[in-house]
Design a protein around this motif. Structure first.
Motif, PDB file in Angstrom:
ATOM      1  N   ASN A  91     -24.960 -57.962  -5.171  1.00 33.89           N
ATOM      2  CA  ASN A  91     -24.341 -58.378  -3.905  1.00 33.89           C
ATOM      3  C   ASN A  91     -24.597 -59.861  -3.697  1.00 33.89           C
ATOM      4  N   HIS A  92     -24.361 -60.371  -2.481  1.00 31.13           N
ATOM      5  CA  HIS A  92     -24.542 -61.804  -2.250  1.00 31.13           C
ATOM      6  C   HIS A  92     -25.998 -62.231  -2.381  1.00 31.13           C
ATOM      7  N   LEU A  93     -26.933 -61.281  -2.214  1.00 27.75           N
ATOM      8  CA  LEU A  93     -28.348 -61.597  -2.391  1.00 27.75           C
ATOM      9  C   LEU A  93     -28.765 -61.532  -3.858  1.00 27.75           C
ATOM     10  N   LYS A  94     -28.060 -60.717  -4.640  1.00 25.09           N
ATOM     11  CA  LYS A  94     -28.324 -60.588  -6.065  1.00 25.09           C
ATOM     12  C   LYS A  94     -26.981 -60.671  -6.793  1.00 25.09           C
ATOM     13  N   PRO A  95     -26.431 -61.882  -6.916  1.00 25.22           N
ATOM     14  CA  PRO A  95     -25.064 -62.023  -7.437  1.00 25.22           C
ATOM     15  C   PRO A  95     -24.970 -61.750  -8.937  1.00 25.22           C
ATOM     16  N   ILE A  96     -23.735 -61.514  -9.371  1.00 29.22           N
ATOM     17  CA  ILE A  96     -23.442 -61.334 -10.787  1.00 29.22           C
ATOM     18  C   ILE A  96     -23.692 -62.647 -11.516  1.00 29.22           C
ATOM     19  N   GLU A  97     -24.380 -62.558 -12.639  1.00 26.66           N
ATOM     20  CA  GLU A  97     -24.699 -63.757 -13.411  1.00 26.66           C
ATOM     21  C   GLU A  97     -23.573 -64.033 -14.401  1.00 26.66           C
ATOM     22  N   ALA A  98     -22.489 -64.584 -13.897  1.00 27.29           N
ATOM     23  CA  ALA A  98     -21.343 -64.938 -14.743  1.00 27.29           C
ATOM     24  C   ALA A  98     -20.616 -66.099 -14.088  1.00 27.29           C
ATOM     25  N   GLY A  99     -20.146 -67.009 -14.923  1.00 21.29           N
ATOM     26  CA  GLY A  99     -19.379 -68.129 -14.397  1.00 21.29           C
ATOM     27  C   GLY A  99     -17.923 -67.778 -14.186  1.00 21.29           C
ATOM     28  N   ALA A 100     -17.464 -66.655 -14.777  1.00 19.82           N
ATOM     29  CA  ALA A 100     -16.087 -66.187 -14.601  1.00 19.82           C
ATOM     30  C   ALA A 100     -16.057 -64.676 -14.770  1.00 19.82           C
ATOM     31  N   GLY A 114     -12.070 -57.759 -28.236  1.00 23.86           N
ATOM     32  CA  GLY A 114     -13.185 -57.810 -29.162  1.00 23.86           C
ATOM     33  C   GLY A 114     -14.502 -58.150 -28.500  1.00 23.86           C
ATOM     34  N   ARG A 115     -14.566 -57.998 -27.169  1.00 31.70           N
ATOM     35  CA  ARG A 115     -15.785 -58.312 -26.424  1.00 31.70           C
ATOM     36  C   ARG A 115     -16.177 -57.131 -25.546  1.00 31.70           C
ATOM     37  N   GLU A 116     -17.421 -57.134 -25.140  1.00 28.00           N
ATOM     38  CA  GLU A 116     -17.906 -56.054 -24.288  1.00 28.00           C
ATOM     39  C   GLU A 116     -17.242 -56.126 -22.918  1.00 28.00           C
ATOM     40  N   ALA A 117     -16.820 -54.979 -22.427  1.00 29.04           N
ATOM     41  CA  ALA A 117     -16.267 -54.868 -21.072  1.00 29.04           C
ATOM     42  C   ALA A 117     -16.911 -53.671 -20.396  1.00 29.04           C
ATOM     43  N   SER A 118     -17.100 -53.741 -19.102  1.00 29.33           N
ATOM     44  CA  SER A 118     -17.756 -52.657 -18.369  1.00 29.33           C
ATOM     45  C   SER A 118     -16.901 -52.239 -17.191  1.00 29.33           C
ATOM     46  N   THR A 119     -17.211 -51.080 -16.643  1.00 29.57           N
ATOM     47  CA  THR A 119     -16.559 -50.674 -15.402  1.00 29.57           C
ATOM     48  C   THR A 119     -17.082 -51.541 -14.259  1.00 29.57           C
ATOM     49  N   LEU A 120     -16.314 -51.606 -13.190  1.00 32.34           N
ATOM     50  CA  LEU A 120     -16.754 -52.361 -12.012  1.00 32.34           C
ATOM     51  C   LEU A 120     -18.046 -51.776 -11.447  1.00 32.34           C
ATOM     52  N   HIS A 121     -18.158 -50.450 -11.459  1.00 32.67           N
ATOM     53  CA  HIS A 121     -19.375 -49.835 -10.925  1.00 32.67           C
ATOM     54  C   HIS A 121     -20.602 -50.229 -11.743  1.00 32.67           C
ATOM     55  N   ARG A 122     -20.447 -50.303 -13.050  1.00 36.06           N
ATOM     56  CA  ARG A 122     -21.586 -50.704 -13.878  1.00 36.06           C
ATOM     57  C   ARG A 122     -21.888 -52.186 -13.702  1.00 36.06           C
ATOM     58  N   LEU A 123     -20.847 -52.998 -13.640  1.00 35.57           N
ATOM     59  CA  LEU A 123     -21.042 -54.436 -13.435  1.00 35.57           C
ATOM     60  C   LEU A 123     -21.780 -54.706 -12.119  1.00 35.57           C
ATOM     61  N   LEU A 124     -21.437 -53.915 -11.093  1.00 33.62           N
ATOM     62  CA  LEU A 124     -22.037 -54.105  -9.768  1.00 33.62           C
ATOM     63  C   LEU A 124     -23.317 -53.305  -9.594  1.00 33.62           C
ATOM     64  N   GLU A 125     -23.773 -52.641 -10.660  1.00 28.91           N
ATOM     65  CA  GLU A 125     -25.036 -51.897 -10.664  1.00 28.91           C
ATOM     66  C   GLU A 125     -25.070 -50.861  -9.541  1.00 28.91           C
ATOM     67  N   PHE A 126     -24.145 -49.922  -9.624  1.00 21.92           N
ATOM     68  CA  PHE A 126     -24.099 -48.877  -8.607  1.00 21.92           C
ATOM     69  C   PHE A 126     -25.318 -47.981  -8.713  1.00 21.92           C
ATOM     70  N   GLU A 127     -25.935 -47.679  -7.560  1.00 20.66           N
ATOM     71  CA  GLU A 127     -27.104 -46.818  -7.493  1.00 20.66           C
ATOM     72  C   GLU A 127     -26.711 -45.499  -6.833  1.00 20.66           C
TER      73      GLU A 127
END
Length: 731
Positions: free
Chosen positions: A419-428, A397-410
């Motif tokens: 990446n490590h310079l612009k990390p994912i904003e999530a605690g888990a 019942g929550r939003e889920a994304s592909t790994l490519h979208r989560l990692l902002e594939f260009e």
């Protein structure tokens, strides 16, 4: 008829002739062409002759209206009569206004059909091609051609000229004409220079090009068979083939033998090539293992980042409160193993949850989400494919994304912005279907996680491993460094499912039990020959399943087969099922791509990741429109509509039947699985297990009992050569 000035041609025009060994004239029509093989049949009005001739051979695209100059010989074919078999063919500019009009109307340039071709020629006469070459903006003077269409025509015409130049160049060096468009698409305007200077890059960088083709071009360019450059290219290609089979590394001895066989050269020449490549850091050696730099970096960094995440971190509290809250909101009570999984998620920053169908993996994910919510931790849900992400979203019942979208594939840069310079904003981060995640994607995810982030990896380790290199979920579990919860108990809501029950029987090597009555979920049909199996599949898909289970034969039914080729492979079955479910009619538009026919309404699959289109290897859709004039199709994938030009059609294949490997991460209302002795080389227990677990409502095995027994007896997993387990243990 006016004639066009011939001074713009790459070679001066010859006088009208039709002598033995040489032919020149105007293409009237293209009778047949295969983009896959480059074989074409043309009807040509030969200069100085009254009757047209048939020209055949592996030759470049030559649209109606174009002039051609071909070398070859005439022969008498028993079935087709007199033919000119071309060895080489040069496409020249049209020499008459009628020819120019047919040339432009042939679909060569998208945006110009018969009507616009007539208007353009009427406006510019014998200067038409010169205008297209030098001043395409003047097309704006033609009635009905707006600015956007003029710009599109200009771009398409320029691209056509560049591709034409590549065609002539490649043909002169013995390459297939079908190669030209793919090379131009990959390298753009630099294609000629790259192919001239580094022909072996074709085998590594251009999708669908084999080493033999690149080697043929290299030889034609003067690179000798015993050159060090050729030996080095052979090593790189052999190592690339190893990764395509799912391995992260190759043992040096096996790599030497494979390369020597590929090149038909002495072993010591390959050994010298490997030493040079090691000195140049173009390959990496670790003990006896040889890696590409990319895969070595990915495996090493994956281990480093996982160990960093496992470092000290404060455990979460309120496990009992989370379990109670989960029961209150869902009405579900966790058993001891499930409760232990929630406790491990609280105690450890990295956790693996694995198990087969019906054992409660989704229930644990929802309980862990309750735990993270109480701790006010922001959670990102993700999965390798769009379909897997959609199922995860529906289950939680929550939003889920592909790994490519989560990692902002260009797509343009081919890199991830997170990446490590612009990390994912999530605690888990919770990853579903982790068995499908290859090593490079796992590395990208871990690189984008701060050391404070918690990670939960969920998946069925007994399914087939990822299509890409690596066996990440298996390696992480086998390392023993990460807490892993294996679920085995089938819960009440799944106990009544014969699909779930038989999946677990197959997992244990036991023969599945097929139903005998109507309206059941799991059937086993005894069929012992390809002919019997094909007839059964045809009847099931076309008649019995739609009638008995009210399932759509195209959208709801999927045939999953162990192999691509052979009488029971996906290619052959697709031809049979297309003819049965979507036969040709006078009113149904279709386009040809090599031996494949794509017809309006066909079910198709994407064969490679295309980040520009945002469609990925294994995505399925339906053809909803076809423009035969410009050989363009429109495919609907879920809610998205994606256009494919003629050059893109190699990325599509029919998908009434597909390989079991391609079905990973997918679910279908009904699956039909042929298992015959012809599949022997591919049969294994986890292959059949993976196929069966793709079915939601109905699973039918069309099986030879001996073939099924062979599959169940084969307990090997798809062995992947990696060192991730050792890196985690020793890190």
């Amino acid at each position: 008829m006016s004639r066009i000035d011939q001074t713009r041609l790459p070679l001066p025009a010859a006088t009208a002739r039709a002598v033995e060994g040489l032919l020149e004239g105007e293409v009237l029509r293209v009778t047949y062409e295969s983009e896959t093989t480059g074989f074409r049949v043309l009807r040509v009005r030969v200069d100085g002759q009254d009757e047209p001739e048939t020209v055949v051979g592996v030759i470049p695209t030559a649209p109606p209206g174009a002039r051609i100059r071909a070398t070859g010989k005439r022969s008498e074919d028993a079935r087709h009569g007199r033919q000119f078999k071309a060895d080489t063919l040069l496409v020249l500019a049209p020499s008459t206004l009628d020819g120019v009009e047919r040339y432009l109307a042939s679909g060569l340039v998208p945006g110009i059909g018969a009507a616009y071709a007539k208007r353009i020629v009427a406006a510019f006469g014998d200067k038409t091609l010169e205008v297209l070459d030098r001043s395409p903006e003047r097309l704006g003077d033609v009635p009905g051609l707006g600015k956007r269409r003029v710009e599109a025509i200009g771009r398409a015409w320029n691209e056509h000229r560049l591709v034409g130049a590549i065609m002539v160049f490649l043909q002169s060096h013995g390459a297939s004409p079908a190669l030209a468009t793919r090379i131009y698409k990959r390298f753009g305007a630099k294609a000629m220079a790259i192919v001239s200077q580094s022909p072996y890059r074709l085998a590594l960088d251009v999708w669908g090009v084999g080493f033999k083709t690149a080697d043929q071009i290299a030889r034609s360019l003067g690179i000798p068979i015993d050159s060090p450059e050729r030996a080095q290219a052979g090593v790189l290609h052999a190592l690339h083939q190893v990764s395509e089979r799912g391995h992260v590394l190759a043992e040096r001895e096996l790599l030497v033998a494979a390369t020597a066989e590929l090149l038909e050269c002495p072993l010591d020449a390959v050994e010298r090539a490997i030493d040079v490549l090691l000195e140049q850091n173009r390959i990496i050696r670790e003990g006896d293992a040889i890696y590409t730099p990319e895969l070595h970096a990915a495996e090493s960094h994956t281990a480093k980042r996982l160990l960093a995440l496992l470092g000290d971190g404060a455990p979460l509290r309120d496990v009992d409160r989370a379990v109670a809250e989960f029961k209150r909101t869902t009405g579900l009570e966790l058993d001891e193993t499930q409760r232990h999984a929630v406790q491990q998620a609280a105690a450890s920053k990295v956790l693996v949850v694995t198990g087969g169908p019906g054992v409660g993996k989704t229930t644990i994910v929802r309980a862990i989400l309750t735990l993270f919510d109480l701790a006010r931790i922001r959670v990102a849900l993700t999965a390798p494919t769009g379909r897997a992400a959609k199922r995860l979203s529906e289950a939680t019942g929550r939003e889920a994304s592909t790994l490519h979208r989560l990692l902002e594939f260009e797509p343009k840069s081919g890199s991830f912005q997170a990446n490590h310079l612009k990390p994912i904003e999530a605690g888990a981060v919770i990853v579903d279907e982790t068995s499908m995640v290859p090593i490079e994607l796992a590395c990208a995810l871990l690189d984008a996680l701060p050391n404070t982030t918690r990670l939960v990896l969920v998946g069925d380790v007994d399914q087939l491993p990822s299509v890409g290199p690596g066996a990440v979920l298996r390696d992480v579990i086998e390392s023993g460094r990460v807490p892993a919860i294996r679920l085995t108990r089938i819960f009440r809501q799944a106990e009544g499912s014969s699909i779930v029950a038989n999946a677990h029987r197959i997992h244990e090597g036991e023969v599945p039990i097929g139903a005998t009555g109507k309206g059941e979920q799991f059937y086993v049909l005894d069929r012992r020959t390809p002919e019997e199996a094909i007839e059964a599949i045809r009847e099931l898909v076309a008649t019995r399943i739609p009638r008995g289970f009210k399932l759509d034969p195209i959208d709801d039914v999927q045939v999953l087969t162990p192999m691509q080729r052979g009488p029971m492979g996906a290619i052959a079955l697709n031809e049979i099922l297309q003819a049965e479910l979507n036969p040709p009619t006078a009113d149904t538009p279709e386009v040809r791509r090599g031996t494949r026919v794509f017809r309006l309404g066909d079910k198709v699959m994407q064969l490679k990741n295309d980040y520009d289109k945002e469609v990925f290897n294994g995505d399925m859709g339906r053809i909803i429109a076809i423009d035969q004039e410009v050989q363009r199709v429109l495919v609907r994938f879920d809610e998205r509509e994606v256009p494919y030009g003629e050059a893109d059609l190699d990325e599509l294949t029919l998908a009434y039947a597909t390989s079991i490997h391609k079905s990973q991460g997918s679910e279908y209302p009904c699956v039909i699985i042929p298992i015959l002795t012809q599949h022997f080389v591919m049969l294994s227990r986890n292959l059949i297990y993976t196929a069966v677990t793709r079915g939601k409502r109905l699973v039918i095995l069309v099986a030879h009992p001996r073939a099924l027994a062979l599959a169940l007896a084969e307990v090997r997993k798809e062995s992947r050569r990696t060192l991730l387990t050792e890196r985690l243990r020793n890190g």
